[in-house]
Design an enzyme around this catalytic site. Structure first.
Site, mmCIF file in Angstrom:
data_model
loop_
_atom_site.group_PDB
_atom_site.id
_atom_site.type_symbol
_atom_site.label_atom_id
_atom_site.label_comp_id
_atom_site.label_asym_id
_atom_site.label_seq_id
_atom_site.Cartn_x
_atom_site.Cartn_y
_atom_site.Cartn_z
ATOM 1 N N LYS A 1 -28.620 31.604 32.515
ATOM 2 C CA LYS A 1 -27.558 30.602 32.360
ATOM 3 C C LYS A 1 -27.407 29.816 33.660
ATOM 4 O O LYS A 1 -27.909 30.221 34.709
ATOM 5 C CB LYS A 1 -26.235 31.276 31.981
ATOM 6 C CG LYS A 1 -25.679 32.237 33.017
ATOM 7 C CD LYS A 1 -24.381 32.863 32.540
ATOM 8 C CE LYS A 1 -23.825 33.819 33.602
ATOM 9 N NZ LYS A 1 -22.516 34.354 33.209
ATOM 10 N N MET B 1 -21.080 12.834 51.614
ATOM 11 C CA MET B 1 -21.623 12.949 50.264
ATOM 12 C C MET B 1 -23.134 13.134 50.281
ATOM 13 O O MET B 1 -23.688 13.918 49.500
ATOM 14 C CB MET B 1 -21.269 11.717 49.440
ATOM 15 C CG MET B 1 -21.764 11.772 48.011
ATOM 16 S SD MET B 1 -21.385 10.279 47.065
ATOM 17 C CE MET B 1 -19.607 10.390 46.933
ATOM 18 N N ARG C 1 -11.168 38.154 29.626
ATOM 19 C CA ARG C 1 -11.606 36.805 29.245
ATOM 20 C C ARG C 1 -11.741 36.752 27.732
ATOM 21 O O ARG C 1 -10.759 36.599 27.014
ATOM 22 C CB ARG C 1 -12.925 36.457 29.955
ATOM 23 C CG ARG C 1 -12.823 36.471 31.477
ATOM 24 C CD ARG C 1 -14.082 35.968 32.154
ATOM 25 N NE ARG C 1 -15.266 36.716 31.740
ATOM 26 C CZ ARG C 1 -16.472 36.555 32.285
ATOM 27 N NH1 ARG C 1 -16.651 35.671 33.251
ATOM 28 N NH2 ARG C 1 -17.496 37.270 31.874
ATOM 29 N N TYR D 1 -16.786 11.428 59.254
ATOM 30 C CA TYR D 1 -15.492 11.022 58.724
ATOM 31 C C TYR D 1 -14.357 11.782 59.398
ATOM 32 O O TYR D 1 -14.446 12.994 59.637
ATOM 33 C CB TYR D 1 -15.430 11.294 57.218
ATOM 34 C CG TYR D 1 -16.215 10.318 56.380
ATOM 35 C CD1 TYR D 1 -15.829 8.989 56.287
ATOM 36 C CD2 TYR D 1 -17.342 10.741 55.678
ATOM 37 C CE1 TYR D 1 -16.548 8.091 55.505
ATOM 38 C CE2 TYR D 1 -18.064 9.850 54.895
ATOM 39 C CZ TYR D 1 -17.667 8.529 54.810
ATOM 40 O OH TYR D 1 -18.374 7.639 54.032
#
Length: 368
Positions: A40, A310, A136, A263
């Site tokens: 998965k 990014m 769950r 940044y």
């Protein structure tokens, strides 16, 4: 997301390591146990199709999270059993049957909803999911489970298996684990009819609680060579990490003292420094909180300075290197190494998340 093939950032996947890891686990559990490889989430970031094709002869089947992951395997020629571990909505059952998929059944409500569908139930294969304490999905009530199984059998559904999932099999304290195991055993004892396949063992259970294996195991993170516990428990035998994340220097410059980087100007050079730039960032899964961590250049740790952008990160270098110099973010460089677990520890998370966050923008290259 399209893979960025025309930049030097790449995840190199060692398929032979994955094969060896599965063989190592199988060598330490009884030979008559059925083995599923969990692929998965794109095989935990390693590439589900390529991994499944490589290990198909070593396992009885595969586990995925949802229908689309299963369809991807079928579309690439994987014909062995595929068990979908998550809930499949009843309206998708035609697709499930058409592609010979096995699904988890987790509640009586779901059974009532599914039986309203007009499908060939005699072609539907299921495993019953029991919530032994994970909280769950899954049955908790024995009467509801027996009722659901009667309804399914009356409709012609093949109930091939029953399973649960342990919450703390990767922890040193086995109190919760033993509670779940006892609950599951009692649950099985109360069933009107126990399916042929009973499985509860994930990677951690297979490693540290192999005596509790029923008749199948679901191997996830161990396939990819990582410790399910992070650093809490020592591996009982060696595994080999299968993923190496690499990039290369695309810009190198000298900064004078007092210059800001990134940044927010969160890093300021205290003296003259050499700063290198790598084409990888949080859009690739190298998250913003990695500022202050290090990467490897020719076996030397080089800190990430300034905020992760990014698409780029900046690192402090001990000297000026040529453009194109390889940089290792996860894996080996010379005598040094950085593991996905090291990255996870710095982030305050788990190695699973580190691997799964590596985005499709990073090409995967396969080798031995």
């Amino acid at each position: 997301m399209i893979s960025s093939l025309h930049r030097p950032t790449v995840a190199k996947i060692d398929l032979e390591a994955i094969t060896a890891n599965i063989e190592a686990v199988k060598a330490h559990i009884p030979a008559d146990k059925k083995t599923y490889a969990v692929v998965k989430a794109n095989a935990y970031g390693h590439g589900a199709v390529e991994v499944a094709k490589r290990v198909v002869d070593l396992v009885a089947g595969f586990c995925v999270s949802n229908v689309d992951e299963a369809l991807e395997l079928r579309q690439h020629g994987i014909t062995k059993e595929i068990l979908i571990l998550g809930v499949v909505m009843p309206e998708e059952l035609d697709l499930v049957i058409a592609n010979d998929l096995t699904i988890a059944v987790a509640s009586l409500d779901w059974v009532h909803a599914a039986l309203k569908e007009t499908i060939a139930f005699k072609k539907l294969h299921v495993h019953i999911k029991v919530d032994s304490g994970m909280g769950r999905i899954g049955f908790r009530n024995l009467d509801e489970t027996n009722q659901a199984m009667r309804l399914l059998r009356d409709a012609g559904v093949e109930i091939d298996g029953i399973f649960t999932h342990f919450a703390t099999a990767d922890e040193a304290d086995d109190g919760k684990f033993n509670q779940q195991l006892a609950f599951f055993k009692d649950f099985l004892a109360g069933l009107e009819q126990v399916p042929a396949l009973v499985h509860a063992s994930n990677s951690a259970t297979s490693l540290w609680h192999s005596q509790t294996i029923f008749n199948a195991v679901r191997l996830g993170i161990v396939c990819y060579g990582l410790n399910p516990s992070g650093t809490e428990l020592a591996l009982p035998y060696p595994l080999k990490p299968a993923l190496q994340l690499e990039s290369a220097l695309v810009h190198v410059k000298k900064l004078e003292a007092g210059q800001d980087v990134g940044y927010g100007a969160t890093y300021t050079s205290q003296e003259e420094q050499i700063i290198g730039t790598l084409p990888i960032g949080y859009a690739d899964g190298w998250t913003r909180d990695m500022q202050g961590f290090s990467v490897l250049v020719e076996g030397q740790l080089c800190p990430i300075v300034g905020r992760v952008s990014m698409d780029q990160i900046t690192i402090r270098l001990p000297k000026a290197y040529p453009l194109g110099t390889p940089v290792v973010l996860i894996g080996n460089s010379g005598a040094a190494s950085i593991s996905a677990t090291d990255v996870a520890s710095y982030r305050g998370t788990i190695n699973y998340e580190v691997l799964c966050l590596l985005s499709d923008r990073i090409p995967r290259q396969y080798g031995e």
